[in-house]
Design an enzyme around this catalytic site. Sequence first.
Site, short mmCIF file in Angstrom:
data_model
loop_
_atom_site.label_atom_id
_atom_site.label_comp_id
_atom_site.label_asym_id
_atom_site.label_seq_id
_atom_site.Cartn_x
_atom_site.Cartn_y
_atom_site.Cartn_z
CE LYS A 62 31.78 -32.65 30.88
NZ LYS A 62 30.46 -33.31 31.06
NE ARG A 139 29.29 -27.33 32.21
CZ ARG A 139 28.61 -27.87 33.21
NH1 ARG A 139 27.49 -27.32 33.63
NH2 ARG A 139 29.05 -28.96 33.81
NE ARG A 173 26.70 -38.75 38.31
CZ ARG A 173 26.86 -37.63 37.63
NH1 ARG A 173 27.95 -37.45 36.91
NH2 ARG A 173 25.94 -36.69 37.66
NE ARG A 217 26.81 -35.08 41.50
CZ ARG A 217 27.35 -34.74 40.33
NH1 ARG A 217 28.50 -35.28 39.96
NH2 ARG A 217 26.75 -33.89 39.53
NE ARG A 228 23.34 -32.68 35.84
CZ ARG A 228 23.16 -33.57 36.80
NH1 ARG A 228 22.53 -33.23 37.90
NH2 ARG A 228 23.60 -34.80 36.67
#
Length: 282
Positions: A62, A139, A173, A217, A228
């Site tokens: 996104k 959300r 990531r 992260r 998640r």
Amino acid sequence: MAAVTRLFRSSSSSSSSAMFCIRRSLSTAAATELKSQICPPRVDPKGRNVQWVFLGCPGVGKGTYASRLSALLGVPHIATGDLVREELSSSGPLSKQLADIVNQGKLVSDEIIINLLSKRLEVGEAKGESGFILDGFPRTVRQAEILDEVTDIELVVNLKLPENVLLEKCLGRRICSQCGKNFNVASINVKGENGNPDISMAPLLPPSHCVSKLITRSDDTETIVRERLRVYNDKSQPVEDFYRGQGKLLEFDLPGGIPESWPKLLEALNLDENDDKQSATA
């Protein structure tokens, strides 16, 4: 934009019944439906005050595509995930509470998100910003209803990838601890099943001076990523139905990485990067 800010500010301290008494004060054209798909109207390069929302599971991209469109259209890209991370890195009153929520893979509450978004909109209003691309908000259906009370969202883009691809992307990531840029070390090659096409994504590798400074992260672990995704599917997908019912939802299956997906997304949005080049040289 000012009306949005006022509503978000009041919603963090007032009862929900008071929130929904505020009338819409920003008028924009609604997205139109064509051949059972959303076909966005051609956007004028000279006046691009779009009001769009980007939806999609964590890690789908996104932020990547919203930021590119933000630069193309000249409107702010407002990512609630970035707002949360900025607050986490600060010594603000919400940082400890947010750290506990994020590390458990849970969704941040409406009250906290609205509080952070309100502050961001106030800053943008002071700068004279107009229009926006929201990334990570709304959300929940309640958040979507709050947003609907003050502005007409023109278009909602729902980016989609298979869950196994999302998991690989999230685990790959990396962030440079010095310059702050994002990279991805995953090389994804997934065979399509049940008639779906293959998906290939080349890694987005860092330059040599960033390699030794890459960090992961804290919430990019397999356990937290899976949680998640589960939370998203349970609580956020009803937002898709909310906007689908309004005829504003554009479903977009990413065919691969940025080189494959970006041109097709522009085509789906009825946009052309050449508009900017032509207007700049005119």
